[in-house]
Design an enzyme around this catalytic site. Structure first.
Site, mmCIF file in Angstrom:
data_model
loop_
_atom_site.group_PDB
_atom_site.id
_atom_site.type_symbol
_atom_site.label_atom_id
_atom_site.label_comp_id
_atom_site.label_asym_id
_atom_site.label_seq_id
_atom_site.Cartn_x
_atom_site.Cartn_y
_atom_site.Cartn_z
ATOM 1 N N GLU A 38 -75.874 51.467 20.766
ATOM 2 C CA GLU A 38 -75.500 50.058 20.883
ATOM 3 C C GLU A 38 -74.263 49.855 21.766
ATOM 4 O O GLU A 38 -73.226 50.508 21.559
ATOM 5 C CB GLU A 38 -75.248 49.475 19.488
ATOM 6 C CG GLU A 38 -74.849 48.011 19.467
ATOM 7 C CD GLU A 38 -75.912 47.095 20.078
ATOM 8 O OE1 GLU A 38 -77.099 47.305 19.798
ATOM 9 O OE2 GLU A 38 -75.525 46.180 20.842
ATOM 10 N N THR A 87 -80.115 43.333 23.026
ATOM 11 C CA THR A 87 -80.804 44.525 22.513
ATOM 12 C C THR A 87 -82.316 44.429 22.689
ATOM 13 O O THR A 87 -82.965 45.385 23.121
ATOM 14 C CB THR A 87 -80.520 44.720 21.005
ATOM 15 O OG1 THR A 87 -79.146 45.037 20.819
ATOM 16 C CG2 THR A 87 -81.356 45.853 20.427
ATOM 17 N N HIS A 204 -71.190 47.621 17.700
ATOM 18 C CA HIS A 204 -71.552 46.263 18.104
ATOM 19 C C HIS A 204 -70.310 45.386 18.078
ATOM 20 O O HIS A 204 -69.471 45.526 17.194
ATOM 21 C CB HIS A 204 -72.620 45.711 17.147
ATOM 22 C CG HIS A 204 -73.298 44.462 17.628
ATOM 23 N ND1 HIS A 204 -72.664 43.241 17.702
ATOM 24 C CD2 HIS A 204 -74.565 44.253 18.075
ATOM 25 C CE1 HIS A 204 -73.508 42.346 18.170
ATOM 26 N NE2 HIS A 204 -74.671 42.929 18.407
ATOM 27 N N ASP A 264 -77.767 50.089 25.573
ATOM 28 C CA ASP A 264 -78.639 48.935 25.828
ATOM 29 C C ASP A 264 -78.058 47.917 26.803
ATOM 30 O O ASP A 264 -78.779 47.318 27.593
ATOM 31 C CB ASP A 264 -79.086 48.258 24.527
ATOM 32 C CG ASP A 264 -77.954 47.768 23.650
ATOM 33 O OD1 ASP A 264 -76.801 48.234 23.803
ATOM 34 O OD2 ASP A 264 -78.220 46.912 22.776
#
Ligand code: GP9
Ligand code: MN
Length: 438
Positions: A38, A87, A204, A264
């Site tokens: 992430e 994402t 994140h 991502d």
């Protein structure tokens, strides 16, 4: 209509990049384990954060060791190509070799109804693979449950399969260490060969979860708290991935698997980049959109235990190129598939990388926010030669054709008409993710 497919087919045929025979099929029949990293950007790889005493701390020591291993095909000019679907757009790109939409998320808007010819389904039909996605958040997020059925996933282990509580989770779900720990019980019962995807989400925004003593990693000391926390959460992700590798090795899965890792999208947005500049040895005052464009690099590594043909490859490419690259390593012929990317290891690979809004990066020039930049100086080209202008127009056209071809496929749901792939259409009704492996 089926007629719209003709144009798509000729585009795909024209852009097909034949596999490189040195690498074709070197991972044939192996399990695929994809780890979604992430918000991890390429600049973090090999980066060392200085604490207030001037001591350096390697942020991702484990990922760095994988990046530098000659069992890994590592790419250091690999760009994310997502827009608002974040994402979910990355998942679309990585597993379909198609772009997300120009507005919103393809998963949310079309994932539940379109026909796809995606990685899990291709591998099932060509190689007898079982497939599973793992993610410690609710399956509704980004409409994953419905979309994954259409992608052909046999199993989706969402947060309902995990012990998630206030202590081990945050707003986007289970933290990475417990996520991998609790995933193992499902993974080890999957029929081999399998194609699996693990969406690790702790790194994140807003990167506020781990304070010094929890993560054991220092915070940066800029005036931007988002930047300051990013290194510690990235370090936590690194440790979680290392633990998962240790499990893979201990279980014996490691040797007959291939491990794909990708970032991502960006974690630090363009508006924050000038503040990040000082940590990168650059000046806040001269930071430009050229620099912003270069920051869109994300890691892409394909680790193939037991082989040593890898290394750091400087080819320019993006997420749309990942699927043909992977399939060729697995010895799957992609010439009959509607995929818009090109194998990064192919001699025919074109190094024009499209951003979703029509901007692009090439090895020598970058077009971003209405300016053409010379990569060797990082400065705008104010008075391009006729030849360069022509070249730039060609690049822009190539990018816009690639994007509009993707939009035509997705908005027209054109794959429902495409049978020349030899793939049977996915029957989404056969999947019920509530039953798990029972
Ligand atoms: C949540 C996670 C977050 O399930 O995938 O997605 P993002 O906000 O990065 O698009
Ligand atoms: Mn994301």
């Amino acid at each position: 209509s089926p007629n719209d497919l003709k144009e798509v087919e000729s585009y795909v045929k024209e852009h097909y990049a034949a596999p490189n025979s040195d690498y074709y099929g070197i991972a044939k029949g192996r399990n695929v384990i994809t780890i979604h990293l992430e918000s991890l950007q390429q600049f973090v790889i090999d980066y060392k954060l200085k604490d207030e005493n001037g001591q350096e701390h390697e942020v991702t020591p484990f990922l760095n060791s994988i990046f530098h291993s000659n069992s890994t095909f590592s790419f250091d000019n690999f760009f994310h190509q997502v827009k608002a679907g974040k994402t979910s757009d990355a998942e679309t790109l990585m597993e379909n070799s198609l772009f997300g939409l120009n507005q919103g998320s393809l998963f949310s808007q079309l994932g539940g109804k379109n026909t796809f010819q995606a990685a899990p389904d291709i591998l099932k039909q060509t190689g007898g693979y079982t497939s599973a996605a793992f993610h410690g958040n609710s399956g509704n997020f980004w409409n994953r449950t419905e979309t994954y059925k259409n992608l052909g996933y046999d199993y989706f282990f969402d947060s309902s399969y995990y012990d998630v509580n206030d202590e081990n989770s945050f707003q986007y779900g289970l933290h990475d260490k417990p996520f991998f720990q609790q995933s193992v019980q499902y993974l080890e019962r999957l029929q081999q060969p399998f194609y699996s995807k693990f969406i690790a989400v702790s790194n994140h925004y807003p990167y506020s979860e781990f304070k010094n003593d929890e993560a054991g990693f220092p915070r940066a000391t800029t005036s931007d708290e988002t930047i300051n926390g990013y290194f510690a959460t990235a370090n936590y992700l690194d440790k979680a991935v290392e633990e998962f590798f240790n499990y893979l090795k201990a279980s014996g899965l490691y040797d007959n698997s291939i491990i794909v890792m990708y970032g991502d999208h960006y974690g630090i947005s363009n508006s924050r980049n000038p503040e990040l500049a000082t940590l990168l040895g650059k000046s806040k005052d001269t930071w430009s959109n050229y620099d912003n464009a270069q920051m869109q690099r994300v890691p892409y590594m394909v680790h193939i235990p037991g082989q040593d043909k890898g290394g750091i490859n400087h080819t320019y490419g993006g997420e749309v190129d990942a699927l043909p690259t992977l399939l060729h390593l697995l010895g799957v012929d992609t010439s009959k598939y509607i995929q818009l990317g090109q194998d990064l290891l192919s001699e025919d690979h074109d190094q024009v990388v499209a951003f979703r809004d029509g901007d692009y990066v090439t090895p020598n020039y970058t077009y971003y926010s209405s300016n053409l930049y010379d990569n060797s100086t990082g400065l705008p080209v104010t008075d391009p030669s006729e030849e360069l202008q022509k070249q730039a127009d060609t690049w822009k056209q190539a990018v816009s054709t690639q994007l509009s071809t993707s939009d035509n496929i997705n908005n027209g749901d054109l794959l429902r008409f495409y049978s020349a792939s030899g793939l049977e259409p996915v029957d989404a009704t056969q999947f019920d993710y509530k039953d798990g492996l029972k």
